[in-house]
Design a protein around this motif. Structure first.
Motif, short mmCIF file in Angstrom:
data_model
loop_
_atom_site.label_atom_id
_atom_site.label_comp_id
_atom_site.label_asym_id
_atom_site.label_seq_id
_atom_site.Cartn_x
_atom_site.Cartn_y
_atom_site.Cartn_z
N VAL A 11 -9.05 -44.97 -1.17
CA VAL A 11 -8.42 -46.18 -1.45
C VAL A 11 -9.34 -47.03 -1.74
CG1 VAL A 11 -7.71 -47.85 0.36
CG2 VAL A 11 -6.76 -45.60 0.34
N ALA A 13 -10.13 -51.21 -1.95
CA ALA A 13 -9.66 -52.61 -1.82
C ALA A 13 -10.40 -53.73 -2.37
CB ALA A 13 -9.45 -53.00 -0.08
N GLY A 14 -11.53 -54.16 -2.00
CA GLY A 14 -12.53 -55.04 -2.66
C GLY A 14 -13.33 -54.02 -3.75
N GLY A 15 -13.64 -52.87 -3.13
CA GLY A 15 -14.56 -51.96 -3.94
C GLY A 15 -16.08 -52.52 -3.85
N THR A 16 -16.46 -53.29 -2.99
CA THR A 16 -18.00 -53.55 -2.58
C THR A 16 -18.77 -52.54 -2.00
OG1 THR A 16 -17.44 -54.92 -0.57
CG2 THR A 16 -17.34 -55.97 -2.78
N ASP A 17 -17.76 -51.62 -1.17
CA ASP A 17 -18.63 -50.76 -0.65
C ASP A 17 -18.28 -49.33 -1.52
OD1 ASP A 17 -19.90 -51.29 1.69
OD2 ASP A 17 -18.08 -51.39 2.78
N LEU A 18 -17.03 -49.20 -2.04
CA LEU A 18 -16.58 -47.89 -2.39
C LEU A 18 -17.42 -47.61 -3.98
CD1 LEU A 18 -14.31 -45.56 -2.10
CD2 LEU A 18 -13.32 -46.83 -4.03
N LEU A 35 -5.32 -51.04 -3.51
CA LEU A 35 -4.50 -51.81 -2.62
C LEU A 35 -4.49 -53.15 -2.81
CD1 LEU A 35 -5.56 -50.16 0.97
CD2 LEU A 35 -3.72 -49.45 -0.31
N GLY A 84 -22.39 -60.50 2.87
CA GLY A 84 -22.94 -60.53 1.49
C GLY A 84 -23.34 -62.05 1.01
N THR A 93 -12.99 -57.17 1.81
CA THR A 93 -11.70 -57.12 2.78
C THR A 93 -12.25 -56.77 4.20
OG1 THR A 93 -10.96 -54.93 2.43
CG2 THR A 93 -10.23 -56.54 0.75
N ASN A 97 -14.15 -53.20 5.48
CA ASN A 97 -15.32 -53.46 6.14
C ASN A 97 -15.23 -52.52 7.31
OD1 ASN A 97 -16.96 -55.30 8.53
ND2 ASN A 97 -18.10 -55.29 6.77
N ASP A 106 -20.40 -56.18 10.06
CA ASP A 106 -20.45 -57.44 10.52
C ASP A 106 -19.09 -57.97 11.11
OD1 ASP A 106 -22.97 -58.56 10.68
OD2 ASP A 106 -22.81 -58.80 8.58
N LEU A 149 -5.15 -48.44 6.66
CA LEU A 149 -5.06 -49.53 7.78
C LEU A 149 -4.19 -50.47 7.22
CD1 LEU A 149 -6.24 -51.08 10.35
CD2 LEU A 149 -8.03 -51.77 8.81
N ARG A 167 -26.13 -62.36 14.03
CA ARG A 167 -26.71 -61.27 13.84
C ARG A 167 -28.25 -61.72 13.39
NH1 ARG A 167 -24.93 -59.71 7.49
NH2 ARG A 167 -26.11 -61.24 6.62
N ASP A 175 -28.36 -59.00 3.02
CA ASP A 175 -29.00 -58.04 3.89
C ASP A 175 -28.13 -57.63 4.95
OD1 ASP A 175 -30.90 -56.50 4.84
OD2 ASP A 175 -32.37 -58.09 5.23
C1 LIG Z 1 -24.47 -56.96 -1.98
C2 LIG Z 1 -23.60 -56.56 -0.84
C3 LIG Z 1 -23.91 -57.21 0.46
C4 LIG Z 1 -23.09 -56.72 1.46
N1 LIG Z 1 -23.37 -57.24 2.62
C5 LIG Z 1 -22.86 -57.16 3.77
C6 LIG Z 1 -22.95 -57.56 5.10
O1 LIG Z 1 -23.78 -58.50 5.26
N2 LIG Z 1 -22.26 -57.40 6.17
C7 LIG Z 1 -21.25 -56.21 6.06
O2 LIG Z 1 -20.69 -55.89 7.07
N3 LIG Z 1 -21.17 -55.74 4.74
C8 LIG Z 1 -21.74 -56.11 3.71
N4 LIG Z 1 -21.74 -55.31 2.64
C9 LIG Z 1 -20.65 -54.30 2.63
C10 LIG Z 1 -19.02 -54.53 1.91
O3 LIG Z 1 -19.13 -55.87 1.06
C11 LIG Z 1 -18.23 -55.03 3.21
O4 LIG Z 1 -18.04 -53.91 4.22
C12 LIG Z 1 -16.69 -55.21 2.70
O5 LIG Z 1 -15.93 -55.72 3.78
C13 LIG Z 1 -16.02 -53.86 2.08
O6 LIG Z 1 -14.57 -54.51 1.90
P1 LIG Z 1 -14.22 -53.91 0.40
O7 LIG Z 1 -12.81 -54.21 0.40
O8 LIG Z 1 -15.01 -54.17 -0.54
O9 LIG Z 1 -14.07 -52.18 0.65
P2 LIG Z 1 -13.91 -50.94 -0.54
O10 LIG Z 1 -15.14 -50.84 -0.98
O11 LIG Z 1 -12.71 -51.29 -1.15
O12 LIG Z 1 -13.64 -49.89 0.57
C14 LIG Z 1 -14.57 -49.52 1.70
C15 LIG Z 1 -14.14 -48.19 2.18
O13 LIG Z 1 -13.09 -48.57 3.08
C16 LIG Z 1 -11.48 -47.85 2.75
N5 LIG Z 1 -10.55 -48.84 2.80
C17 LIG Z 1 -10.50 -49.80 2.24
N6 LIG Z 1 -9.33 -50.47 2.69
C18 LIG Z 1 -8.70 -49.55 3.14
C19 LIG Z 1 -7.62 -49.69 4.16
N7 LIG Z 1 -6.54 -50.58 3.98
N8 LIG Z 1 -7.15 -48.55 4.67
C20 LIG Z 1 -7.79 -47.38 4.56
N9 LIG Z 1 -9.06 -47.24 4.06
C21 LIG Z 1 -9.62 -48.34 3.43
C22 LIG Z 1 -12.15 -47.24 1.16
O14 LIG Z 1 -11.51 -46.15 0.88
C23 LIG Z 1 -13.77 -47.21 1.33
O15 LIG Z 1 -14.07 -45.89 2.12
C24 LIG Z 1 -22.27 -55.74 1.37
C25 LIG Z 1 -21.91 -55.16 0.24
C26 LIG Z 1 -22.53 -55.52 -0.82
C27 LIG Z 1 -22.27 -54.95 -2.43
#
Ligand SMILES: Cc1cc2nc3c(=O)[nH]c(=O)nc-3n(C[C@H](O)[C@H](O)[C@H](O)COP(=O)(O)OP(=O)(O)OC[C@H]3O[C@@H](n4cnc5c(N)ncnc54)[C@H](O)[C@@H]3O)c2cc1C
Length: 271
Positions: A11, A13-18, A35, A84, A93, A97, A106, A149, A167, A175
């Motif tokens: 899955v 969502a925002g892709g910032t981890d994936l 999503l 971030g 999202t 997270n 966080d 979720l 934090r 960071d």
């Molecule tokens: C430069 C940078 C800085 C960052 N700083 C921080 C920070 O300060 N603090 C922090 O906590 N994080 C930080 N992050 C991490 C990230 O931005 C967060 O964890 C963010 O909330 C992930 O959300 P996303 O929608 O981008 O997740 P995605 O990358 O889309 O998904 C993350 C994971 O969750 C799964 N997923 C997503 N949505 C669902 C759903 N609804 N049901 C089931 N599985 C799902 C995906 O399959 C994947 O495994 C940072 C990332 C970057 C690139």
């Protein structure tokens, strides 16, 4: 799609981890289920009765700025505001997270401190899981491969309740937490009826500091009691030493941040 494709499907969502994880080879996916177009997952609304429903695809930026979240659930807004940069927060999202399940996530501690529940859906129907039981280990949650979720239910904290999330990071932005702490206090005639303290980045999963909560419950909250609770919070921590800080430094931060978040939570609960 998830049920059909099994481990090949992920899955997004925002892709910032994936996306970074796919780029650096940590994770492989033949099929990505996006999503971001599912409007129900982006809803942020009052729950039936009372409380808040936060769709899994609600962004950190939305939580940081929403007037209702800022007023009643400030610790959630504060945790969103720390993720971030603005660019990242516009994509990141809440669901991502939580489902990424980093020990330093966080947005998890305030939800533990508010006794929130995850609503999970899959081919067999939907189920609710308390946030305190959602995380199983580093990058592991209770979600089965074919589940997503859907939303987070946050109960209304009630009157005379206040929360705070803080934090420590060496850098001000971009960071991850060396330690994160959320505190939520509820008072009745000046006595603490409910205390919740949740820690991030000091164990494989975010977790509650229950011994510290017990120090506060049933008592008038004084600066001395806050100091005792802050010291008791260290008991819950099982930190590692890494490039961001030693285990001892993390234990020190647990005490300092618990002290600060409880002090702010008390002021907000008393306002
Ligand atoms: C430069 C940078 C800085 C960052 N700083 C921080 C920070 O300060 N603090 C922090 O906590 N994080 C930080 N992050 C991490 C990230 O931005 C967060 O964890 C963010 O909330 C992930 O959300 P996303 O929608 O981008 O997740 P995605 O990358 O889309 O998904 C993350 C994971 O969750 C799964 N997923 C997503 N949505 C669902 C759903 N609804 N049901 C089931 N599985 C799902 C995906 O399959 C994947 O495994 C940072 C990332 C970057 C690139």
């Amino acid at each position: 799609m998830l049920a059909e494709r099994g481990p090949d499907a992920k899955v997004v969502a925002g892709g910032t981890d994936l996306v970074p994880q796919m780029k650096n080879g940590m994770l492989r996916a033949r099929c990505v289920v996006d999503l971001s177009g599912v409007s129900q997952l982006r809803q942020l609304a009052a729950a039936n009765g009372s409380g808040l429903r936060i769709g899994a695809a609600v962004t950190a930026r939305t939580l940081e700025r929403d007037p209702g979240v800022l007023k009643t659930y400030p610790a959630i807004a504060e945790s969103g505001a720390l993720v971030g940069s603005v660019q990242v927060r516009n994509l990141a999202t809440l669901g991502g997270n939580l489902c990424n399940a980093a020990p330093s996530a966080d947005m998890a501690p305030p939800l533990l401190a508010l006794d929130a529940e995850a609503v999970i859906a899959g081919p067999k129907g939907s189920r609710r899981v308390p946030m305190a039981s959602f995380f199983l280990g580093v990058r592991r949650t209770v979600l089965a491969r074919d589940e997503v979720l859907v939303e987070i239910h946050v109960p209304h904290p009630g009157p005379h309740s206040g929360g705070n999330y803080r934090r420590h990071t060496p850098r001000r932005e971009l960071d991850i937490a060396v330690v994160g702490v959320a505190s939520q206090l509820t008072l009745s005639s000046g006595v603490c009826t409910k205390a919740r303290i949740a820690l991030a980045a000091v164990a494989p999963t975010p977790l509650r500091a229950t011994a510290a909560e017990h120090v506060l419950e049933g008592h008038r909250v004084t600066p001395e009691l806050i100091e005792r609770a802050a010291t008791a919070a260290i008991e819950a921590a099982r930190p590692i030493s890494d490039q961001r800080g030693s285990a001892d430094f993390r234990r020190h931060l647990v005490r300092v941040l618990t002290h600060r978040t409880l002090t702010t939570a008390l002021a907000r609960a008393s306002a």
